[in-house]
Design a protein around this motif. Structure first.
Motif, mmCIF file in Angstrom:
data_model
loop_
_atom_site.group_PDB
_atom_site.id
_atom_site.type_symbol
_atom_site.label_atom_id
_atom_site.label_comp_id
_atom_site.label_asym_id
_atom_site.label_seq_id
_atom_site.Cartn_x
_atom_site.Cartn_y
_atom_site.Cartn_z
ATOM 1 N N ALA A 82 -42.496 -5.828 -2.714
ATOM 2 C CA ALA A 82 -41.081 -5.791 -2.338
ATOM 3 C C ALA A 82 -40.646 -4.364 -2.013
ATOM 4 O O ALA A 82 -39.898 -4.134 -1.047
ATOM 5 C CB ALA A 82 -40.230 -6.359 -3.471
ATOM 6 N N GLN A 85 -42.016 -3.399 1.378
ATOM 7 C CA GLN A 85 -41.258 -4.089 2.434
ATOM 8 C C GLN A 85 -39.981 -3.327 2.760
ATOM 9 O O GLN A 85 -39.647 -3.112 3.930
ATOM 10 C CB GLN A 85 -40.884 -5.500 1.985
ATOM 11 C CG GLN A 85 -41.879 -6.575 2.314
ATOM 12 C CD GLN A 85 -41.243 -7.953 2.249
ATOM 13 O OE1 GLN A 85 -40.276 -8.242 2.950
ATOM 14 N NE2 GLN A 85 -41.792 -8.809 1.405
ATOM 15 N N GLY A 86 -39.252 -2.959 1.723
ATOM 16 C CA GLY A 86 -38.010 -2.224 1.933
ATOM 17 C C GLY A 86 -38.235 -0.880 2.589
ATOM 18 O O GLY A 86 -37.498 -0.484 3.505
ATOM 19 N N VAL A 113 -36.050 -8.465 2.935
ATOM 20 C CA VAL A 113 -37.099 -8.608 1.924
ATOM 21 C C VAL A 113 -37.387 -10.104 1.799
ATOM 22 O O VAL A 113 -36.515 -10.889 1.427
ATOM 23 C CB VAL A 113 -36.666 -8.002 0.581
ATOM 24 C CG1 VAL A 113 -37.730 -8.257 -0.487
ATOM 25 C CG2 VAL A 113 -36.431 -6.499 0.736
ATOM 26 N N THR A 114 -38.608 -10.479 2.139
ATOM 27 C CA THR A 114 -38.958 -11.879 2.369
ATOM 28 C C THR A 114 -39.948 -12.390 1.336
ATOM 29 O O THR A 114 -40.907 -11.704 0.993
ATOM 30 C CB THR A 114 -39.581 -12.030 3.776
ATOM 31 O OG1 THR A 114 -38.778 -11.333 4.722
ATOM 32 C CG2 THR A 114 -39.684 -13.481 4.175
ATOM 33 N N ARG A 115 -39.713 -13.618 0.863
ATOM 34 C CA ARG A 115 -40.621 -14.267 -0.086
ATOM 35 C C ARG A 115 -41.378 -15.402 0.604
ATOM 36 O O ARG A 115 -40.791 -16.174 1.351
ATOM 37 C CB ARG A 115 -39.832 -14.831 -1.271
ATOM 38 C CG ARG A 115 -39.134 -13.784 -2.116
ATOM 39 C CD ARG A 115 -38.119 -14.427 -3.049
ATOM 40 N NE ARG A 115 -37.019 -15.026 -2.296
ATOM 41 C CZ ARG A 115 -36.100 -15.838 -2.830
ATOM 42 N NH1 ARG A 115 -36.165 -16.155 -4.119
ATOM 43 N NH2 ARG A 115 -35.138 -16.341 -2.079
#
Length: 320
Positions: A82, A85-86, A113-115
């Motif tokens: 995470a 990603q940021g 921010v992708t799950r």
């Protein structure tokens, strides 16, 4: 009639080139990548940008291990995913705004921010294969294994890298938000590093120690946001068969049946081109008149125009 919608899966050289892992060097690489992407956006294409994060998350995990103490406990892999990603989304946000402004365009860029949801019973959890982080010689890898418990494997004759499970993404949780943003002509950076792998539990979603293949995640995202094209960018203009031999041949228009035959022959390396080819097939099979293209970053605009790259379609679509 809406603009053409393209999900772009960037290769590792779009963020880090060579061994220089400083923020300054990576920002320069992202800015160079943004120039190519801005040319595409200036043509009126709506883009969703996905990217890898292997070197970045690997380095961050090593930093976490080196500073681990009761006062500053090391963070787990999903959290580090995470964080990277940021970080990378922030770099692209700045770089794309700069490149577009130079072309007289003002567009908002939204890093998400992708799950990515994975199956807890995926066999990948028993067989870690996904390399992350830098390369080491055998002695260095063994030393890190002893001190951290990480698993290392030799990678294509280039040295040893840490490997983690790489489960298949079955859903992208933020896809509706991403689709809405793109529908309003915002540029989205999403699914970085394949997305943060999570499993669905009775108490909600929980992160797991894994890294999802970015190309499979990009294919799943492209399907869910109803993209017209999945553009997988790598180091070569085309996929080749008989690569490295005098009979090497670039693939241009190809079909599911043709590619599956080449896969059965072992034409594509498991650690490099094979997942890209499988991801391209996955997207092409997800709906009528969807096309996946594998090419280089430098040829991105020409590929969207249909002039270059390995184009994967369903056979029925190709014949029309």
């Amino acid at each position: 009639m809406r603009n053409k919608r393209v999900v772009i899966a960037l290769g590792g050289n779009a963020i880090q080139q060579g061994k220089d892992a400083t923020a300054e060097a990576q920002i320069r690489a992202v800015e160079a990548t943004a120039e190519s992407l801005a040319a595409l956006i200036a043509e009126g294409v709506d883009v969703i940008i996905t990217h890898g994060n292997g070197p970045q998350v690997g380095n961050l995990m090593l930093q976490q291990a080196a500073s681990d103490s009761p006062a500053t406990p090391a963070l787990p892999l999903d959290v580090c995913g995470a964080m990277t990603q940021g970080m990378i989304g922030y770099w692209f946000e700045n770089a794309l705004a700069k490149a577009l402004r130079a072309r007289g365009l003002e567009r908002s860029v939204a890093p998400i921010v992708t799950r990515s949801v994975v199956d807890p019973n995926d066999s990948a959890f028993s067989h870690p294969t996904k390399p992350i982080g830098p390369f080491y010689d055998e002695a260095e890898a063994q030393q890190i294994e002893r001190t951290t418990g990480y698993v290392f494997k030799e990678d294509a004759g280039r040295g040893y890298r840490r490997v983690v499970p790489s489960p298949y993404p079955v859903a992208i949780l933020e896809h509706t938000v991403i689709r809405d943003l793109v529908a309003h002509e915002h540029i989205v950076v999403a699914s970085g590093g394949g997305g943060i792998p999570v499993i669905d539990t009775a108490d909600g979603y929980v992160g797991v120690e894994a890294v999802i293949d970015k190309d499979f995640a990009a294919a799943k995202l492209a399907e869910l946001v109803e993209a017209d094209m999945l553009l997988i960018l790598t180091a070569v203009d085309h996929v080749f068969v008989d690569f490295g031999t005098p009979s090497a041949r670039a693939l241009e228009e190809t079909t599911k049946e043709q590619l599956e035959a080449y896969i059965a022959e072992g034409q594509f390396a498991p650690g490099s081109m094979l997942p890209k080819v499988r991801a391209a097939l996955q997207f092409a099979e997800s709906g009528h008149d969807r096309v996946a293209v594998i090419t280089s970053l430098e040829q991105a605009l020409a590929a969207v125009r249909g002039d270059v790259g390995t184009r994967v379609r369903l056979a029925a679509t190709l014949q029309q």
